[in-house]
Design an enzyme around this catalytic site. Structure first.
Site, PDB file in Angstrom:
ATOM      1  N   MET A  30       1.004  48.974  57.357  1.00 13.39           N
ATOM      2  CA  MET A  30       0.671  49.987  58.138  1.00 13.39           C
ATOM      3  C   MET A  30       1.861  50.279  59.130  1.00 13.39           C
ATOM      4  O   MET A  30       1.139  50.752  60.090  1.00 13.39           O
ATOM      5  CB  MET A  30      -0.399  49.251  58.853  1.00 13.39           C
ATOM      6  CG  MET A  30      -1.238  48.502  58.372  1.00 13.39           C
ATOM      7  SD  MET A  30      -3.165  48.449  59.320  1.00 13.39           S
ATOM      8  CE  MET A  30      -2.572  47.069  60.558  1.00 13.39           C
ATOM      9  N   LEU A  33       7.724  49.072  60.177  1.00 12.24           N
ATOM     10  CA  LEU A  33       8.541  47.759  59.659  1.00 12.24           C
ATOM     11  C   LEU A  33       9.383  47.734  59.599  1.00 12.24           C
ATOM     12  O   LEU A  33      10.233  48.175  60.438  1.00 12.24           O
ATOM     13  CB  LEU A  33       8.993  48.678  57.784  1.00 12.24           C
ATOM     14  CG  LEU A  33       8.066  49.929  57.247  1.00 12.24           C
ATOM     15  CD1 LEU A  33       8.448  50.961  56.270  1.00 12.24           C
ATOM     16  CD2 LEU A  33       6.724  49.473  56.593  1.00 12.24           C
ATOM     17  N   GLY A  36      10.900  41.827  57.828  1.00 10.03           N
ATOM     18  CA  GLY A  36       9.218  40.867  57.320  1.00 10.03           C
ATOM     19  C   GLY A  36       8.948  42.064  55.928  1.00 10.03           C
ATOM     20  O   GLY A  36       8.470  41.469  54.763  1.00 10.03           O
ATOM     21  N   HIS A  37       8.777  43.519  56.022  1.00  5.43           N
ATOM     22  CA  HIS A  37       8.194  44.127  55.082  1.00  5.43           C
ATOM     23  C   HIS A  37       9.118  44.441  54.249  1.00  5.43           C
ATOM     24  O   HIS A  37       8.852  44.661  52.596  1.00  5.43           O
ATOM     25  CB  HIS A  37       7.848  45.630  55.647  1.00  5.43           C
ATOM     26  CG  HIS A  37       6.660  45.486  56.670  1.00  5.43           C
ATOM     27  ND1 HIS A  37       7.174  45.731  58.462  1.00  5.43           N
ATOM     28  CD2 HIS A  37       5.265  45.582  56.771  1.00  5.43           C
ATOM     29  CE1 HIS A  37       5.450  45.710  58.575  1.00  5.43           C
ATOM     30  NE2 HIS A  37       4.760  45.553  57.554  1.00  5.43           N
ATOM     31  N   GLN A  61     -10.567  48.689  60.002  1.00  8.28           N
ATOM     32  CA  GLN A  61      -9.968  47.005  60.759  1.00  8.28           C
ATOM     33  C   GLN A  61      -9.336  46.379  62.275  1.00  8.28           C
ATOM     34  O   GLN A  61      -9.125  45.722  62.142  1.00  8.28           O
ATOM     35  CB  GLN A  61      -8.182  46.500  59.707  1.00  8.28           C
ATOM     36  CG  GLN A  61      -7.179  47.035  59.736  1.00  8.28           C
ATOM     37  CD  GLN A  61      -6.500  46.754  58.965  1.00  8.28           C
ATOM     38  OE1 GLN A  61      -5.936  46.748  57.764  1.00  8.28           O
ATOM     39  NE2 GLN A  61      -5.250  45.594  59.154  1.00  8.28           N
ATOM     40  N   ASP A 150       0.241  36.426  57.498  1.00  9.81           N
ATOM     41  CA  ASP A 150      -1.363  37.398  57.612  1.00  9.81           C
ATOM     42  C   ASP A 150      -1.836  35.672  56.023  1.00  9.81           C
ATOM     43  O   ASP A 150      -2.277  36.457  55.517  1.00  9.81           O
ATOM     44  CB  ASP A 150      -1.789  38.614  57.070  1.00  9.81           C
ATOM     45  CG  ASP A 150      -1.108  38.784  58.343  1.00  9.81           C
ATOM     46  OD1 ASP A 150      -1.539  39.114  59.555  1.00  9.81           O
ATOM     47  OD2 ASP A 150      -0.032  40.244  58.373  1.00  9.81           O
ATOM     48  N   GLN A 153      -5.587  36.738  55.739  1.00 16.34           N
ATOM     49  CA  GLN A 153      -6.026  38.086  54.880  1.00 16.34           C
ATOM     50  C   GLN A 153      -5.398  38.043  53.544  1.00 16.34           C
ATOM     51  O   GLN A 153      -5.991  38.335  52.568  1.00 16.34           O
ATOM     52  CB  GLN A 153      -4.822  38.861  55.505  1.00 16.34           C
ATOM     53  CG  GLN A 153      -4.575  40.439  54.664  1.00 16.34           C
ATOM     54  CD  GLN A 153      -3.238  41.551  55.697  1.00 16.34           C
ATOM     55  OE1 GLN A 153      -4.248  42.058  56.167  1.00 16.34           O
ATOM     56  NE2 GLN A 153      -2.764  41.788  54.991  1.00 16.34           N
ATOM     57  N   MET A 188       8.095  37.477  62.264  1.00 16.48           N
ATOM     58  CA  MET A 188       8.401  38.781  62.332  1.00 16.48           C
ATOM     59  C   MET A 188       6.787  39.783  62.298  1.00 16.48           C
ATOM     60  O   MET A 188       6.243  39.167  61.511  1.00 16.48           O
ATOM     61  CB  MET A 188       9.503  39.911  61.657  1.00 16.48           C
ATOM     62  CG  MET A 188      11.054  39.146  61.950  1.00 16.48           C
ATOM     63  SD  MET A 188      11.990  40.260  61.137  1.00 16.48           S
ATOM     64  CE  MET A 188      13.554  39.542  61.361  1.00 16.48           C
ATOM     65  N   SER A 190       4.830  43.333  64.207  1.00 15.83           N
ATOM     66  CA  SER A 190       4.332  44.945  64.306  1.00 15.83           C
ATOM     67  C   SER A 190       4.805  44.341  66.040  1.00 15.83           C
ATOM     68  O   SER A 190       5.010  45.527  66.701  1.00 15.83           O
ATOM     69  CB  SER A 190       4.135  45.987  63.059  1.00 15.83           C
ATOM     70  OG  SER A 190       4.757  45.911  62.029  1.00 15.83           O
TER      71      SER A 190
HETATM   72  O1  PAF Z   1      -1.231  43.450  56.921  1.00 12.18           O
HETATM   73  C1  PAF Z   1      -1.338  44.225  56.861  1.00 12.18           C
HETATM   74  O2  PAF Z   1      -0.162  45.414  56.910  1.00 12.18           O
HETATM   75  C2  PAF Z   1      -3.001  45.616  56.612  1.00 12.18           C
HETATM   76  O3  PAF Z   1      -3.250  44.079  56.783  1.00 12.18           O
HETATM   77  C3  PAF Z   1      -2.980  45.839  55.258  1.00 12.18           C
HETATM   78  C4  PAF Z   1      -2.521  44.620  54.026  1.00 12.18           C
HETATM   79  C5  PAF Z   1      -1.883  47.056  54.903  1.00 12.18           C
HETATM   80  C6  PAF Z   1      -4.493  46.543  54.865  1.00 12.18           C
HETATM   81  O4  PAF Z   1      -5.088  47.446  56.201  1.00 12.18           O
END
Ligand code: PAF
Length: 288
Positions: A30, A33, A36-37, A61, A150, A153, A188, A190
């Site tokens: 999302m 960044l 972690g990303h 979400q 997450d 998730q 980490m 956002s």
């Molecule tokens: O983890 C995230 O940044 C979001 O939940 C994802 C997996 C990109 C879905 O919108």
């Protein structure tokens, strides 16, 4: 790096990348960044020929009282970071490209979506599962990378992939990458940028208290007592409330009253000021 904003552009660009049978990895994000990303991107680059990153702040979400409008957005900085990491293609659809007028479908994964963050954020994992299935269908990657930060998730997405017989990426090609932490142990996120300097210092107590709790549980202390002590420790450190502190089976996320032979996970969500932080760590001899 090519940036595409429509499905037609995405399909054309993907056909070019795939021309010679190259393997494609997807890193969904999302934006906003951080390291972690970038760790996800580096893992993806190591395992695939091309990395496709997506940036889409998914309205479905976010709950009505959540931070959708305030969610940090820094498109130019994000694109520069992805380009520097060797991403081949950046997919940044607008809301109308992702959810055209008349959009009517929701993917809901029962069980694993329901406790923990699912209880505090109704509809959140439906929004995640719906957009991730769309991203999988749009990009058709050979593999996809998600942070263990997450953790629920990741469990929801793996369950969806198994239940819906996703073949690209199938459940084994959904790769969870360990959480990247700041020097003081804070995971980490956002959302860490919402913290005031005082809150940021206090927030490091969360992973510290979790490590102590894990030592207690692994040392044989009664789980319920350790979890109560953990909650009290988090509040004493300056958090305003604890949504949950739970020991769970690492796959089903069903609550555990005691450590068994299966991999277990300690998961916590707590609020400091207006910011909700989550963290999780492996528990048990195998530590996975
Ligand atoms: O983890 C995230 O940044 C979001 O939940 C994802 C997996 C990109 C879905 O919108």
């Amino acid at each position: 790096m090519q940036t595409v904003t429509s499905l037609d552009m995405l399909r054309t660009a993907l056909a070019g990348l795939r021309a010679d049978g190259a393997r494609i990895a997807l890193v969904p994000t999302m934006g906003a960044l951080h390291e972690g990303h970038l760790t996800l991107v580096r893992r993806a680059r190591a395992e695939a020929d091309h990395v496709v990153a997506s940036i889409f702040v998914n309205p479905r979400q976010f709950g009505p009282n959540e931070d959708l409008d305030a969610y940090p957005r820094q498109p130019a900085a994000d694109a520069a970071m992805l380009e520097a990491e060797g991403v081949s293609l950046l997919w940044t659809p607008g809301p109308e490209a992702m959810y055209p007028a008349g959009f009517a479908t929701t993917v809901s994964v029962a069980g694993v979506s329901e406790g923990l963050c699912g209880a505090a954020r109704p509809g959140h994992f439906d929004g995640v599962a719906t957009v991730v299935l769309k991203l999988f269908n749009q990009v058709a990657p050979d593999m996809a990378f998600f942070g263990e930060k997450d953790f629920q998730q990741l469990a929801v997405i793996r369950t969806m992939a198994r239940d819906l017989d996703l073949t690209r990426p199938h459940v084994d090609a959904i790769i969870g990458v360990p959480t990247v932490r700041e020097a003081d142990g804070l995971a980490m996120s956002s959302r860490n940028r919402y913290l005031s300097p005082g809150q940021r210092t206090a927030a490091a107590a969360l992973p510290r208290a979790m490590r102590e709790a894990i030592a207690g549980i692994e040392g044989g202390a009664q789980v319920a007592g350790v979890l109560l002590q953990l909650e009290a420790g988090i509040i004493a450190a300056g958090f305003s409330s604890v949504d949950y502190a739970a020991l769970a089976d690492a796959r089903s996320l069903a609550p555990l009253a005691a450590l068994g032979p299966e991999p277990a996970r300690l998961l916590v969500a707590a609020r400091i000021g207006d910011t909700r932080l989550i963290d999780n760590m492996p528990v048990g001899p195998a530590r996975r």
